[in-house]
Design a protein around this motif. Structure first.
Motif, mmCIF file in Angstrom:
data_model
loop_
_atom_site.group_PDB
_atom_site.id
_atom_site.type_symbol
_atom_site.label_atom_id
_atom_site.label_comp_id
_atom_site.label_asym_id
_atom_site.label_seq_id
_atom_site.Cartn_x
_atom_site.Cartn_y
_atom_site.Cartn_z
ATOM 1 N N VAL A 1 -22.696 15.421 54.121
ATOM 2 C CA VAL A 1 -22.643 14.723 54.354
ATOM 3 C C VAL A 1 -22.211 13.657 53.922
ATOM 4 N N GLY A 2 -24.077 13.230 53.462
ATOM 5 C CA GLY A 2 -24.583 12.357 52.473
ATOM 6 C C GLY A 2 -24.551 13.258 51.059
ATOM 7 N N ILE A 3 -23.986 13.699 50.708
ATOM 8 C CA ILE A 3 -23.700 14.090 49.208
ATOM 9 C C ILE A 3 -22.524 14.393 48.555
ATOM 10 N N ILE A 4 -22.034 14.855 49.470
ATOM 11 C CA ILE A 4 -19.984 14.544 49.022
ATOM 12 C C ILE A 4 -20.023 13.312 48.077
ATOM 13 N N PRO A 5 -20.213 12.396 48.651
ATOM 14 C CA PRO A 5 -19.863 11.026 47.673
ATOM 15 C C PRO A 5 -20.135 11.238 46.377
ATOM 16 N N LEU A 6 -21.443 11.766 45.661
ATOM 17 C CA LEU A 6 -21.365 12.618 44.492
ATOM 18 C C LEU A 6 -20.398 12.801 43.665
ATOM 19 N N PHE A 7 -19.788 13.242 44.227
ATOM 20 C CA PHE A 7 -18.423 14.470 43.968
ATOM 21 C C PHE A 7 -17.439 13.367 43.556
ATOM 22 N N ALA A 8 -17.252 12.812 43.721
ATOM 23 C CA ALA A 8 -16.151 11.067 42.938
ATOM 24 C C ALA A 8 -16.948 10.585 41.804
ATOM 25 N N MET A 9 -17.131 11.270 40.777
ATOM 26 C CA MET A 9 -17.327 10.358 39.922
ATOM 27 C C MET A 9 -16.332 11.349 38.501
ATOM 28 N N ARG B 1 -16.511 5.271 30.297
ATOM 29 C CA ARG B 1 -16.614 4.383 30.357
ATOM 30 C C ARG B 1 -16.851 5.938 32.172
ATOM 31 N N MET B 2 -17.498 5.148 33.285
ATOM 32 C CA MET B 2 -17.665 6.352 34.138
ATOM 33 C C MET B 2 -16.882 5.283 35.679
ATOM 34 N N LEU B 3 -16.600 6.329 36.462
ATOM 35 C CA LEU B 3 -15.970 5.912 37.978
ATOM 36 C C LEU B 3 -16.356 6.667 38.550
ATOM 37 N N SER B 4 -16.792 5.932 39.274
ATOM 38 C CA SER B 4 -18.372 6.717 40.755
ATOM 39 C C SER B 4 -18.114 5.877 42.073
ATOM 40 N N LEU B 5 -18.224 6.809 42.653
ATOM 41 C CA LEU B 5 -18.617 5.952 44.230
ATOM 42 C C LEU B 5 -19.585 6.552 44.560
ATOM 43 N N VAL B 6 -21.017 5.988 43.558
ATOM 44 C CA VAL B 6 -22.587 5.947 43.547
ATOM 45 C C VAL B 6 -22.911 6.019 42.345
ATOM 46 N N SER B 7 -23.559 4.401 42.577
ATOM 47 C CA SER B 7 -23.883 4.348 41.183
ATOM 48 C C SER B 7 -25.356 4.691 41.120
ATOM 49 N N PRO B 8 -25.671 4.683 39.703
ATOM 50 C CA PRO B 8 -26.991 5.290 39.418
ATOM 51 C C PRO B 8 -28.520 5.252 40.110
ATOM 52 N N HIS B 9 -27.957 3.897 40.733
ATOM 53 C CA HIS B 9 -29.807 3.737 41.479
ATOM 54 C C HIS B 9 -29.412 4.639 42.080
ATOM 55 N N ARG B 10 -27.734 4.685 43.017
ATOM 56 C CA ARG B 10 -28.262 5.532 44.397
ATOM 57 C C ARG B 10 -27.998 6.334 44.348
ATOM 58 N N LEU B 11 -27.439 7.533 42.788
ATOM 59 C CA LEU B 11 -27.897 8.270 42.252
ATOM 60 C C LEU B 11 -28.805 9.565 42.438
ATOM 61 N N TYR C 1 -21.310 24.320 43.922
ATOM 62 C CA TYR C 1 -20.909 24.303 42.744
ATOM 63 C C TYR C 1 -20.651 22.825 42.168
ATOM 64 N N LEU C 2 -19.423 22.068 43.363
ATOM 65 C CA LEU C 2 -19.014 20.840 43.057
ATOM 66 C C LEU C 2 -20.637 19.583 42.705
ATOM 67 N N LEU C 3 -21.536 19.932 43.208
ATOM 68 C CA LEU C 3 -22.734 19.693 43.273
ATOM 69 C C LEU C 3 -23.279 19.400 41.787
ATOM 70 N N ILE C 4 -23.323 20.851 41.138
ATOM 71 C CA ILE C 4 -23.585 20.930 39.903
ATOM 72 C C ILE C 4 -22.594 20.624 38.791
ATOM 73 N N GLU C 5 -21.407 20.728 39.456
ATOM 74 C CA GLU C 5 -20.310 19.966 38.262
ATOM 75 C C GLU C 5 -20.244 18.077 38.000
ATOM 76 N N SER C 6 -21.286 18.082 38.839
ATOM 77 C CA SER C 6 -20.914 16.565 39.254
ATOM 78 C C SER C 6 -21.631 16.025 38.968
ATOM 79 N N LEU C 7 -23.233 16.529 38.513
ATOM 80 C CA LEU C 7 -23.724 16.041 37.774
ATOM 81 C C LEU C 7 -24.158 16.826 36.416
ATOM 82 N N GLN C 8 -23.253 17.284 36.029
ATOM 83 C CA GLN C 8 -23.107 17.472 35.024
ATOM 84 C C GLN C 8 -22.307 16.652 34.164
ATOM 85 N N ARG C 9 -21.071 15.468 34.897
ATOM 86 C CA ARG C 9 -20.832 15.044 34.604
ATOM 87 C C ARG C 9 -21.838 13.848 34.396
ATOM 88 N N PHE C 10 -22.030 13.031 35.398
ATOM 89 C CA PHE C 10 -23.286 12.001 35.102
ATOM 90 C C PHE C 10 -23.663 12.018 34.363
#
Length: 355
Positions: A115-123, A167-177, A247-256
Motif C-alpha cells: 500500500v505504501g509502495i504503490i504511490p511510486l507507480f504514479a510517475m 519534465r517529471m510528473l510524480s506522486l512521490v518527490s525524489p526525496h520521498r522516493l 513488475y510495475l515497481l521495476i518499470e517505475s524505477l526505470q522511469r525515475f
C-alpha cells in the motif's frame, strides 16, 4: 465522501493486505482513506495523460483531454501529500492508509505494506519535444505552475528539468522516493531473495495491532498461504511476492532513472554500503524475480518448492508453472499455477536482462 480527491473505499484486489475487510463497512464507522486506491487513480490519470499527449501530436483536439488529466493528477497528488492529514507519514518516511473516525479523530494505519509502495507507480516523464509540439497544453500547464502553487508544491520536478530536459510528473518527490526505498531495499523488510514482498518482514516480530471498540485487529507477516480464512482466504498479501506489482515497481524505477539519471544513487541492499543508480536497482530486482524460475547452484528452481518430482523428473523439471504468487522467503510457487496473465511477465524481464 469528503470531496478531497482521496480514494475512500472499496475492494482493490489486494485481499487481506489491510487490517479491515475493505469490501465490508468499517467496524469502527468512519472513512478509510486508501493510499493504494488513491495512487491507482493518480497512475490512471497519468496513463490517460500520456495517451492523450501521444494522440495530440496528430490531432490537437486531444490537447484539452491531456490538460484535463494533468489537472486531475495535480488534485490527487495534493490530496495525497499536502497538509497534516495526508497519506504520507513524515516520521516513518512511508505512505499509509488513514482512518477517520466518526468522532473526527484520525490516524495512520502504520502497516508497512505494498500500500505504501504503490504511490511510486504514479510517475511519468514528458519529453521537451512533446511540449514544443503542443503549445496549447504547454500554456495551460505553465499557467497552473505559476498560478496554483498550492497544487504544484509537490511537483517541483515540473519546473526543474531533469535528464534530457525532461519534465517529471510524480506522486512521490525524489526525496520521498529515497526514503521509501530505504524500506523496500532492506532485506530485513521488503527485499526477498526473489523480489519485493507485499508486506514487510518487520511485521513477523512486530505484528501491527489495533484495539478499537473493544475488538483487536492484527496484521502479521505471513510469507505463504493465508493462515486464516479472512476476506475470502484464497490468496494472501501479507508477505508473499506478487509478480504484477513487482513488475510495475521495476518499470517505475526505470522511469525515475530516465529523469534523475546516474547521479541519483541508493544503497542496495540497505546496510551494505553498495550504491547503485535506479536503473541498476531495477535490473537487480529483475534478476531476483527471474531467479524464481532459473536453476540455482543445486540445480533446483525455487518456484517448484519442496517437490522432488518437479525438480528431478525429466517430464516436469523443464516445464514451468506460472504461479499466482510466491513464498516471501523461499520463492516456492503458491496459489493458482496458471496465472500467465501476470507471472509470464518474467519473459520480459529475462529478455531485458539478456538471460
Amino acid at each position: 465522501t469528503l470531496g478531497n480527491n482521496v480514494f475512500e473505499g472499496g475492494f482493490l484486489g489486494l485481499d487481506n493486505i489491510g487490517v479491515f475487510d475493505r469490501s465490508a463497512p468499517l467496524p469502527t464507522g468512519g472513512i478509510l482513506e486508501q493510499s493504494d486506491g488513491t495512487s491507482w487513480m493518480a497512475m490512471y490519470s497519468l496513463n490517460m495523460l500520456t495517451i492523450a499527449l501521444e494522440l495530440a501530436q496528430y490531432d490537437l483536439a486531444y490537447e484539452d483531454i491531456a490538460s484535463k488529466f494533468f489537472e486531475h493528477f495535480l488534485y490527487i497528488a495534493t490530496a495525497a501529500n499536502g497538509g497534516d492529514e495526508a497519506l504520507w507519514n513524515e516520521q516513518d518516511g512511508f505512505y499509509y492508509d488513514l482512518l477517520r473516525l466518526p468522532s473526527g479523530e484520525w490516524f495512520h494505519l502504520t502497516i508497512r505494506s505494498m500500500v505504501g509502495i504503490i504511490p511510486l507507480f504514479a510517475m511519468e516523464t514528458i519529453e521537451p519535444t512533446v511540449l514544443d509540439k503542443l503549445p496549447g497544453f504547454r500554456a495551460r500547464m505553465e499557467w497552473f505552475l505559476r498560478n496554483r502553487p498550492d497544487l504544484c508544491c509537490n511537483l517541483a520536478s515540473m519546473t526543474d528539468k531533469g535528464m534530457g530536459e525532461r519534465r517529471m510528473l510524480s506522486l512521490v518527490s525524489p526525496h520521498r522516493l529515497r526514503r521509501i526505498l530505504q524500506r523496500v531495499l532492506d532485506e530485513n523488510e521488503f527485499l526477498s531473495p526473489y523480489g519485493v514482498r507485499a508486506l514487510s518482514r518487520f511485521h513477523a516480530a512486530h505484528p501491527y495491532t489495533l484495539h478499537v471498540d473493544g475488538a483487536t485487529y492484527q496484521v502479521r507477516y505471513e510469507p505463504a498461504e493465508s493462515t486464516t480464512g479472512l476476506f475470502g482466504g484464497n490468496s494472501n498479501w501479507r508477505g508473499p511476492i506478487w509478480f504484477p506489482v513487482n513488475y510495475l515497481l521495476i518499470e517505475s524505477l526505470q522511469r525515475f532513472h530516465h529523469y534523475l539519471g546516474e547521479d541519483f544513487k541508493v544503497e542496495y541492499p540497505v546496510g551494505t554500503g553498495n550504491k547503485l543508480d535506479l536503473w541498476e536497482v531495477a535490473a537487480e530486482l529483475s534478476q531476483r524475480l527471474s531467479a524464481l524460475f532459473l536453476r540455482d547452484k543445486n540445480g533446483r528452481r525455487p518456484a517448484f518448492g519442496p517437490y522432488p518430482k518437479f525438480h528431478e523428473d525429466p517430464h516436469f523439471r523443464d516445464y514451468h508453472l506460472f504461479y499466482e504468487y510466491f513464498h516471501g522467503d523461499t520463492g516456492a510457487g503458491l496459489g493458482a499455477s496458471h496465472q500467465t496473465g501476470w507471472t509470464a511477465l518474467v519473459a520480459k524481464l529475462l529478455t531485458q536482462n539478456g538471460e
